[in-house]
Design a protein around this motif. Structure first.
Motif, PDB file in Angstrom:
ATOM      1  N   LEU A  67     107.602  51.855 -14.274  1.00 48.58           N
ATOM      2  CA  LEU A  67     107.616  51.809 -12.820  1.00 48.58           C
ATOM      3  C   LEU A  67     107.880  53.188 -12.216  1.00 48.58           C
ATOM      4  CD1 LEU A  67     107.499  50.318 -10.181  1.00 48.58           C
ATOM      5  CD2 LEU A  67     109.889  49.643 -10.480  1.00 48.58           C
ATOM      6  N   ARG A  68     108.804  53.922 -12.798  1.00 54.88           N
ATOM      7  CA  ARG A  68     109.097  55.267 -12.298  1.00 54.88           C
ATOM      8  C   ARG A  68     107.869  56.164 -12.424  1.00 54.88           C
ATOM      9  NH1 ARG A  68     111.193  58.503  -8.703  1.00 54.88           N
ATOM     10  NH2 ARG A  68     112.145  60.401  -9.531  1.00 54.88           N
ATOM     11  N   PHE A  69     107.151  56.043 -13.526  1.00 51.75           N
ATOM     12  CA  PHE A  69     105.938  56.844 -13.723  1.00 51.75           C
ATOM     13  C   PHE A  69     104.902  56.522 -12.642  1.00 51.75           C
ATOM     14  CE2 PHE A  69     101.595  56.927 -15.441  1.00 51.75           C
ATOM     15  CZ  PHE A  69     101.474  58.281 -15.707  1.00 51.75           C
ATOM     16  N   VAL A  70     104.678  55.250 -12.397  1.00 53.96           N
ATOM     17  CA  VAL A  70     103.709  54.846 -11.375  1.00 53.96           C
ATOM     18  C   VAL A  70     104.116  55.383 -10.005  1.00 53.96           C
ATOM     19  CG1 VAL A  70     102.797  52.852 -10.115  1.00 53.96           C
ATOM     20  CG2 VAL A  70     102.910  52.799 -12.607  1.00 53.96           C
ATOM     21  N   GLN A  71     105.393  55.326  -9.684  1.00 58.06           N
ATOM     22  CA  GLN A  71     105.863  55.779  -8.378  1.00 58.06           C
ATOM     23  C   GLN A  71     105.671  57.273  -8.179  1.00 58.06           C
ATOM     24  OE1 GLN A  71     109.870  54.032  -8.655  1.00 58.06           O
ATOM     25  NE2 GLN A  71     109.395  52.796  -6.867  1.00 58.06           N
ATOM     26  N   VAL A  72     106.013  58.086  -9.191  1.00 58.79           N
ATOM     27  CA  VAL A  72     105.904  59.538  -9.001  1.00 58.79           C
ATOM     28  C   VAL A  72     104.446  59.982  -8.953  1.00 58.79           C
ATOM     29  CG1 VAL A  72     108.169  60.040  -9.992  1.00 58.79           C
ATOM     30  CG2 VAL A  72     106.164  60.025 -11.493  1.00 58.79           C
ATOM     31  N   VAL A  73     103.567  59.298  -9.672  1.00 60.97           N
ATOM     32  CA  VAL A  73     102.145  59.630  -9.580  1.00 60.97           C
ATOM     33  C   VAL A  73     101.629  59.330  -8.175  1.00 60.97           C
ATOM     34  CG1 VAL A  73      99.826  59.026 -10.374  1.00 60.97           C
ATOM     35  CG2 VAL A  73     101.655  59.353 -12.034  1.00 60.97           C
TER      36      VAL A  73
END
Length: 475
Positions: free
Chosen positions: A122-128
């Motif tokens: 989820l963190r990866f998706v958000q920062v992208v």
């Protein structure tokens, strides 16, 4: 305020998250009890630290490089690096399983490994999404996650599953948000080259300590408290922290919204005047909600805490200290976000070293000596150091203008609110329904007073609502 609408979307998303989490927390504390809820909080703290270790500054690097839009495939490169880090940390958790069980009191390692996977995704998706200037989309994942989590948690806990239901709800909520977010990500068609990995590493090697700093601010005190006090007191402390964090939402929204804009300007121009203007805006509105939140907590915080149960009223003074710490940290975050946007992660590294060292030392010493008051004090002092360091280094990069007048008007509006709330509490008493009414009335008085006092605030509201109200201000 050009980016006000995006900030408002993020703020409202976080507000929905907080409201859903607020009611879920009430259900969990009342059904599970203080001790079991405290155990759940300790597991989340362990998860938070393992998440930080599994990221190693990578999310900040991905957000920065994607926002620069230089044609590199940082999405695939970041995903590969993140997966490798997850595999390493999952293995370490499995090896450390007996020690985690001794610390938490339950066999939590398999649960933490599962929660870690969805949290990193989820963190990866958000920062992208943030880097692709889709902050409004990224923001909507927050209420999606928390609403899904709360529904599953409450349903399972009420049905008698117990603390396992709380963990299952956490995984379910994050999974739903990841699936929604993946739909909106624009993935480059080319495969990542070695340069993309090198570029991510060059930023992450300085920003990793920022992850530690953020995590220490969020949960170091909780981990240390778990050593020195009962899980019941940890539950009270966590509830106070969550309320303090609720007031800080808008400041966080400002920083998150403006970072990709600042980063894009920095990558394409040497003129820092526009970045300085955005920094002033972020400082002007960072305290918009937390200033009245601090004043309101001092006046009715003891009443509001009873909504979680009678035993939570003891967290009143802790709530005040933590809210003040949140206020300091909110202003600090605006400076550090600006420094990172200017691609100077080495400077934020210096600030983070000071924060981490101070926070770790004071948390252990003060918590051992003074209990939870020591933990709250350690967080506050560390936040003050971060604010001072952020201001010092930001001034070396841009022309910093602190909007003292606007901040003063927010404090004045909060004091006017305080007069009404004090009078109201004298008249209606100390019951929980009365406290809730006073919160609503106080909020209305604060924003009415600020609207009358601040022309800048009136202009900002006028620029960011979907209809014209200029005639109302003028008439």
């Amino acid at each position: 305020m050009r980016y006000g609408r995006t900030s408002i979307i993020h703020f409202l998303s976080r507000l929905v998250m907080s409201v859903s989490g607020f009611f879920a927390t009430i259900a969990l504390t009342r059904i599970l009890g203080q001790r079991q809820y405290g155990t759940y909080v300790v597991v989340l703290s362990v998860l938070a630290w393992t998440t930080m270790a599994a990221q190693f500054g990578l999310p900040q690097a991905i957000r920065k490089r994607v926002s620069e839009a230089d044609g590199g495939n940082y999405v695939y490169a970041g995903a590969i690096l993140q997966f490798l880090l997850y595999v390493v940390l999952a293995g370490c958790l499995w090896i450390a399983r007996p020690y985690i069980t001794d610390f938490v009191g339950i066999d939590a390692a398999p649960v933490v490994i599962a929660m870690l996977g969805v949290r990193l995704a989820l963190r990866f998706v958000q920062v992208v999404l943030d880097g692709q200037q889709l902050v409004h989309v990224s923001s909507l994942l927050i209420p999606v996650e928390w609403s899904s989590r709360s529904i599953v948690q409450v349903s399972l806990v009420v049905s008698g599953v117990g603390i396992a239901g709380a963990f299952a709800g956490y995984v379910a909520g994050a999974t739903v948000a990841v699936l929604v977010g993946l739909y909106f990500i624009d993935v480059p068609r080319t495969m990542p080259a070695r340069d993309e990995f090198t570029s991510l590493r060059s930023f992450a090697q300085f920003s990793w300590l920022g992850s530690i700093k953020s995590r220490m601010f969020q949960s170091m005190d909780t981990l240390v408290l778990a050593v020195f006090v009962s899980h019941s007191l940890v539950a009270v402390y966590e509830v106070a922290w969550n309320l303090a964090s609720l007031f800080a939402i808008f400041g966080s929204s400002i920083a998150r919204t403006l970072f990709p804009e600042m980063s894009g300007i920095s990558a394409n121009s040497e003129d820092t005047s526009k970045i300085a203007g955005l920094l002033r805006v972020s400082l002007a509105y960072s305290g918009l909600f937390i200033i009245p939140g601090l004043v309101g907590s001092a006046l009715v915080g003891d009443i509001i805490l009873t909504i979680y149960g009678d035993g939570f009223r003891t967290g009143y003074r802790i709530l005040l200290v933590l809210t003040f710490a949140r206020l300091l940290y909110g202003y600090s975050r605006q400076f550090l976000s600006t420094i990172d946007a200017l691609d100077r992660p080495k400077l934020t590294l210096y600030i983070n070293v000071a924060f981490v060292g101070t926070n770790l030392l004071l948390n252990v010493l003060l918590t051992w000596r003074f209990g939870w008051y020591g933990a709250a004090t350690a967080t506050t002092v560390s936040s003050a150091i971060s604010l001072a360091g952020g201001y010092y280094y930001a001034r070396r990069l841009v022309n910093v203008t602190v909007p003292i007048g606007e901040i003063s008007r927010q404090w004045l509006a909060a004091l006017l609110m305080a007069g009404i709330v004090v009078a109201g509490r004298t008249l209606v008493g100390d019951s929980l329904p009365a406290g809730i009414v006073l919160v609503a009335v106080g909020g209305g008085v604060y924003f009415a007073a600020l609207t009358a006092l601040s022309e800048e605030f009136r202009t900002t509201v006028d620029d960011n609502i979907p209809f014209d109200i200029r005639h109302r201000w003028d008439g």
